[in-house]
Scaffold this motif. Sequence first.
Motif, mmCIF file in Angstrom:
data_model
loop_
_atom_site.group_PDB
_atom_site.id
_atom_site.type_symbol
_atom_site.label_atom_id
_atom_site.label_comp_id
_atom_site.label_asym_id
_atom_site.label_seq_id
_atom_site.Cartn_x
_atom_site.Cartn_y
_atom_site.Cartn_z
ATOM 1 N N ARG A 103 -44.052 -117.494 25.862
ATOM 2 C CA ARG A 103 -43.426 -117.274 24.550
ATOM 3 C C ARG A 103 -43.020 -118.594 23.909
ATOM 4 N NH1 ARG A 103 -38.417 -113.868 23.193
ATOM 5 N NH2 ARG A 103 -38.228 -113.665 25.440
ATOM 6 N N GLY A 104 -42.697 -119.613 24.714
ATOM 7 C CA GLY A 104 -42.385 -120.913 24.134
ATOM 8 C C GLY A 104 -43.554 -121.484 23.353
ATOM 9 N N TRP A 105 -44.764 -121.382 23.923
ATOM 10 C CA TRP A 105 -45.952 -121.851 23.210
ATOM 11 C C TRP A 105 -46.215 -120.993 21.968
ATOM 12 C CZ3 TRP A 105 -48.108 -126.345 23.468
ATOM 13 C CH2 TRP A 105 -48.054 -127.090 24.649
ATOM 14 N N ILE A 106 -45.962 -119.702 22.080
ATOM 15 C CA ILE A 106 -46.172 -118.821 20.924
ATOM 16 C C ILE A 106 -45.245 -119.209 19.778
ATOM 17 C CG2 ILE A 106 -45.861 -116.437 20.114
ATOM 18 C CD1 ILE A 106 -46.853 -115.539 22.903
ATOM 19 N N MET A 107 -43.970 -119.488 20.097
ATOM 20 C CA MET A 107 -43.021 -119.847 19.046
ATOM 21 C C MET A 107 -43.382 -121.188 18.405
ATOM 22 S SD MET A 107 -41.304 -117.146 19.342
ATOM 23 C CE MET A 107 -39.952 -117.370 18.209
ATOM 24 N N LEU A 108 -43.790 -122.158 19.225
ATOM 25 C CA LEU A 108 -44.214 -123.451 18.675
ATOM 26 C C LEU A 108 -45.422 -123.270 17.760
ATOM 27 C CD1 LEU A 108 -44.186 -126.558 18.557
ATOM 28 C CD2 LEU A 108 -45.634 -126.555 20.596
ATOM 29 N N ALA A 109 -46.386 -122.451 18.196
ATOM 30 C CA ALA A 109 -47.584 -122.235 17.386
ATOM 31 C C ALA A 109 -47.240 -121.586 16.048
ATOM 32 C CB ALA A 109 -48.580 -121.370 18.151
ATOM 33 N N GLN A 110 -46.266 -120.686 16.040
ATOM 34 C CA GLN A 110 -45.876 -120.065 14.780
ATOM 35 C C GLN A 110 -45.299 -121.085 13.804
ATOM 36 O OE1 GLN A 110 -43.398 -116.785 16.236
ATOM 37 N NE2 GLN A 110 -44.977 -115.367 15.550
ATOM 38 N N LEU A 111 -44.522 -122.028 14.303
ATOM 39 C CA LEU A 111 -44.024 -123.097 13.438
ATOM 40 C C LEU A 111 -45.180 -123.940 12.899
ATOM 41 C CD1 LEU A 111 -40.880 -124.323 15.423
ATOM 42 C CD2 LEU A 111 -40.929 -122.905 13.363
ATOM 43 N N GLY A 112 -46.165 -124.211 13.762
ATOM 44 C CA GLY A 112 -47.329 -124.969 13.319
ATOM 45 C C GLY A 112 -48.120 -124.245 12.250
ATOM 46 N N ILE A 113 -48.291 -122.943 12.411
ATOM 47 C CA ILE A 113 -49.009 -122.137 11.413
ATOM 48 C C ILE A 113 -48.295 -122.197 10.067
ATOM 49 C CG2 ILE A 113 -49.538 -119.741 10.766
ATOM 50 C CD1 ILE A 113 -50.128 -119.277 13.786
ATOM 51 N N PHE A 114 -46.982 -122.060 10.089
ATOM 52 C CA PHE A 114 -46.209 -122.092 8.845
ATOM 53 C C PHE A 114 -46.367 -123.426 8.124
ATOM 54 C CE2 PHE A 114 -42.179 -123.325 6.791
ATOM 55 C CZ PHE A 114 -42.124 -122.357 5.794
ATOM 56 N N THR A 115 -46.224 -124.537 8.852
ATOM 57 C CA THR A 115 -46.319 -125.843 8.195
ATOM 58 C C THR A 115 -47.729 -126.106 7.663
ATOM 59 O OG1 THR A 115 -46.738 -126.880 10.352
ATOM 60 C CG2 THR A 115 -44.461 -126.825 9.572
ATOM 61 N N ALA A 116 -48.758 -125.667 8.393
ATOM 62 C CA ALA A 116 -50.132 -125.881 7.924
ATOM 63 C C ALA A 116 -50.414 -125.070 6.665
ATOM 64 C CB ALA A 116 -51.123 -125.521 9.029
ATOM 65 N N LEU A 117 -49.911 -123.836 6.596
ATOM 66 C CA LEU A 117 -50.110 -123.009 5.400
ATOM 67 C C LEU A 117 -49.404 -123.612 4.190
ATOM 68 C CD1 LEU A 117 -49.771 -119.422 6.906
ATOM 69 C CD2 LEU A 117 -51.766 -120.306 5.677
ATOM 70 N N VAL A 118 -48.210 -124.131 4.393
ATOM 71 C CA VAL A 118 -47.498 -124.788 3.287
ATOM 72 C C VAL A 118 -48.284 -126.004 2.811
ATOM 73 C CG1 VAL A 118 -45.413 -126.066 2.671
ATOM 74 C CG2 VAL A 118 -45.225 -123.937 3.972
ATOM 75 N N ALA A 119 -48.830 -126.772 3.746
ATOM 76 C CA ALA A 119 -49.629 -127.944 3.381
ATOM 77 C C ALA A 119 -50.871 -127.537 2.599
ATOM 78 C CB ALA A 119 -50.014 -128.728 4.630
ATOM 79 N N MET A 120 -51.533 -126.434 3.006
ATOM 80 C CA MET A 120 -52.701 -125.957 2.258
ATOM 81 C C MET A 120 -52.316 -125.476 0.876
ATOM 82 S SD MET A 120 -55.182 -124.106 5.048
ATOM 83 C CE MET A 120 -56.579 -124.165 3.909
ATOM 84 N N ALA A 121 -51.114 -124.934 0.738
ATOM 85 C CA ALA A 121 -50.642 -124.514 -0.583
ATOM 86 C C ALA A 121 -50.425 -125.726 -1.490
ATOM 87 C CB ALA A 121 -49.347 -123.713 -0.443
ATOM 88 N N LEU A 122 -49.858 -126.789 -0.940
ATOM 89 C CA LEU A 122 -49.570 -127.981 -1.739
ATOM 90 C C LEU A 122 -50.835 -128.725 -2.150
ATOM 91 C CD1 LEU A 122 -46.434 -129.320 0.186
ATOM 92 C CD2 LEU A 122 -46.514 -127.932 -1.908
ATOM 93 N N THR A 123 -51.951 -128.458 -1.477
ATOM 94 C CA THR A 123 -53.231 -129.093 -1.831
ATOM 95 C C THR A 123 -54.224 -128.053 -2.345
ATOM 96 O OG1 THR A 123 -53.942 -128.886 0.486
ATOM 97 C CG2 THR A 123 -52.939 -130.972 -0.178
ATOM 98 N N ALA A 124 -53.710 -127.004 -2.986
ATOM 99 C CA ALA A 124 -54.545 -125.869 -3.381
ATOM 100 C C ALA A 124 -55.525 -126.200 -4.493
ATOM 101 C CB ALA A 124 -53.659 -124.691 -3.814
ATOM 102 N N GLY A 125 -55.376 -127.341 -5.147
ATOM 103 C CA GLY A 125 -56.327 -127.707 -6.184
ATOM 104 C C GLY A 125 -57.656 -128.200 -5.635
ATOM 105 N N ASP A 126 -57.717 -128.519 -4.345
ATOM 106 C CA ASP A 126 -58.938 -128.973 -3.670
ATOM 107 C C ASP A 126 -59.555 -130.191 -4.350
ATOM 108 O OD1 ASP A 126 -58.804 -126.980 -1.699
ATOM 109 O OD2 ASP A 126 -59.791 -125.529 -3.017
ATOM 110 N N ARG A 127 -58.704 -131.079 -4.831
ATOM 111 C CA ARG A 127 -59.220 -132.309 -5.437
ATOM 112 C C ARG A 127 -59.649 -133.316 -4.374
ATOM 113 N NH1 ARG A 127 -54.785 -130.694 -8.428
ATOM 114 N NH2 ARG A 127 -55.225 -130.195 -10.608
ATOM 115 N N ASN A 128 -59.106 -133.163 -3.176
ATOM 116 C CA ASN A 128 -59.446 -134.043 -2.060
ATOM 117 C C ASN A 128 -59.936 -133.161 -0.921
ATOM 118 O OD1 ASN A 128 -59.425 -135.738 0.219
ATOM 119 N ND2 ASN A 128 -57.787 -137.009 -0.629
ATOM 120 N N LEU A 129 -61.248 -132.969 -0.825
ATOM 121 C CA LEU A 129 -61.796 -132.037 0.154
ATOM 122 C C LEU A 129 -61.529 -132.456 1.599
ATOM 123 C CD1 LEU A 129 -65.184 -130.891 -1.435
ATOM 124 C CD2 LEU A 129 -62.981 -129.708 -1.392
ATOM 125 N N PRO A 130 -61.575 -133.766 1.958
ATOM 126 C CA PRO A 130 -61.201 -134.120 3.332
ATOM 127 C C PRO A 130 -59.778 -133.722 3.687
ATOM 128 C CG PRO A 130 -62.431 -135.907 2.328
ATOM 129 C CD PRO A 130 -62.146 -134.919 1.235
#
Length: 507
Positions: free
Chosen positions: A96-123
Motif C-alpha cells: 500500500r505504501g507503493w500504491i499511495m506514492l504512485a497515486q501522488l505521482g499520477i496526480f502531479t503528472a496529470l496536473v503537468a499535462m494540464a499546464l502544457t495542454a496547448g501542445d506547443r512543445n511536443l517533447p
Amino acid sequence: MASTVVQQGLPSSAAAAEHHGLRWRLLYIMLGFSAGLPFYMFSTVLALRLQAHEVGLVVIGFFAWVQLLPTFKFVWAPLLDRYSVPGFGRFWGKRRGWIMLAQLGIFTALVAMALTAGDRNLPLTALFAVLLAFWTTTLEVAADAWRIELAPTQEAQAPLAAANLWGYRTAMVAAGSGALLIADLPGWGWRGAYLAVAAAALVPFPILAAMEREGGQTGQRVPALASGLVASGAILGAAALAAAAVGWLLLGVAAGAGIDSQTNVTPYVLVICMVPFLLLAAALPRIRRMPAHAPMRRSLVLGPYVEFFWRYGTLALALMAFVSIYRMGDVLALNLSKPMIKDLGYSLTAIGLADSYVALVASIVGVGLGGWMAARWRLGWALAVAACFAALGNFAFVWLARQPVDSTALYIATAADQFGNGMAGAVFVVYLSMLVTPAFAGAQYAFLTGFAFLLPRLLSGAGGGMVEAFDRLGYDGFDLFFLLSGVLSLAALIFLPWVARAAEHGR
C-alpha cells in the motif's frame, strides 16, 4: 508465501480465503479505479488532443509508444517486491505504501499535462505523458502483486480479478468520456479536462490512507508519514529527471537516424519485435542448465525471471508468443479508434457519450462474464471464447466505417468493442496470475503483462504510418488496419493446445 504476506501485514494464505468477500472486492474495485483513471489520458484522449492541435497522424502514432513504458515495468518491479517506500511502508505497509506514492505521482503528472495542454512543445508533452504512464504502471505492479498474494488459486483469483477490472474499466470510461465532454465545454478545453481528471485521481488517496493496516504495528504514525512525504517528493523528482534524460536520449537517437514524421517506421518496428524472441531462445538452454545456487537464480533483479524460464523450459517460448498476440486487437484499436471515429464525422460529445454509459455497461457485463468463465471453465476454453469476442469488437469498427454517421451505430460498435475486450481482459488476468510463482508475484506478473503488450504497442506506435501506407496502396487505411488487428487476435488460438494447461501445471 506465508512469510511474505505476514511481513506486509496481510492475512496468511490459509486465512486469506476467508477475506475474499465483499471487503476485498470493494478494495480491488478501488485499486482498479485508481489505475484505470489515468490510462486514457496518455493514450486515446491524448491522441484526440494532439489531433485537435493539428499534429500529424504519424506523429500521433509515435505517441502510442508512451504506452510501451508499462512493458518495461519488469525493470523496476523487483524493487517493489523487495523494498518499501521510506516512511510510507512503515505507515501503510509495503504494497500500500507503493500504491499511495504512485497515486501522488499520477496526480502531479496529470496536473503537468494540464499546464502544457496547448501542445506547443511536443517533447514536453511526451515527457509528462511518460511520467503519467510510469506512475500508473507502478501502481498496477504493487496492486497486482498484492492480489496474487491474497488469492493463490484460480477460483479465488477470478473474483478479485473481475473486481479489479470493473474498477479499472469504469475509471477508463469515466476519464475517457468525461474528459471529452469537459473538453467540449466552452471555457474548459483540454486544460480543464486534465485538471478535472487529476482531481478525480486524488479521491481514492484519502480513502486508502484511512484504511487500517492489518495484522501489525503501525509504528510512529506522524514521523513515519512525514518521512514518507519527504521521500515521495525525492522519488517523484528523481523519476521526472530520469524520464527527461531518457526522452532527450531517444530524441537525439531518432534525429541522428533521420527519423521524423514522414519516415515509414513499420519495417524497423517489425525487426525490433523479433529481437526479444531471439534473445530468449538463445538464453534458454543456459538457463535450464543452471543449478539452484547459481548467482543469476538468486539475483534480486534477474532471479524472478530466470526462475520462470527455468520452470517452463521450452514451453516458455510458446507462452511468450501467445501472450504477445492475445490482446493484439485491443491495443491496436486503442490508439487509432477515436481518431478514426472523429474522422468519420462524429463530435467529441458524441464520442464521449458513447464512451460513457454504453461503454461502461458493456464493459461491466463483459468483465463479469469473463470472470465467471475463468472461475468455472477450463482456462483454455475461456481464453478461446474471449479471443473470438475480442476480435468481433475490432471488426465492429470496420462495420461502423460503412454506416452513415448515426449515434446508434456508434453505440453498437462501442458496446461490441468494450464487451469483447472486457471479457478477454478478465480471463487473461486470471491466466497470467496462475502462471507466476507467488514468491515472485510482483516481478513475474509485471514481466508477463509487460511482454504481453510489447509487440502490440510497438505495432500500435507504427499504426498511423500503417494506415497511411494502406491508403497509398489504394485501400481504405482504417478499414484494413482494424480488420488486420482482429485477425491477429484470433491468431492467438493457434497456440492454445500448447499453453492452455501451463497455468494448471506450471507452479
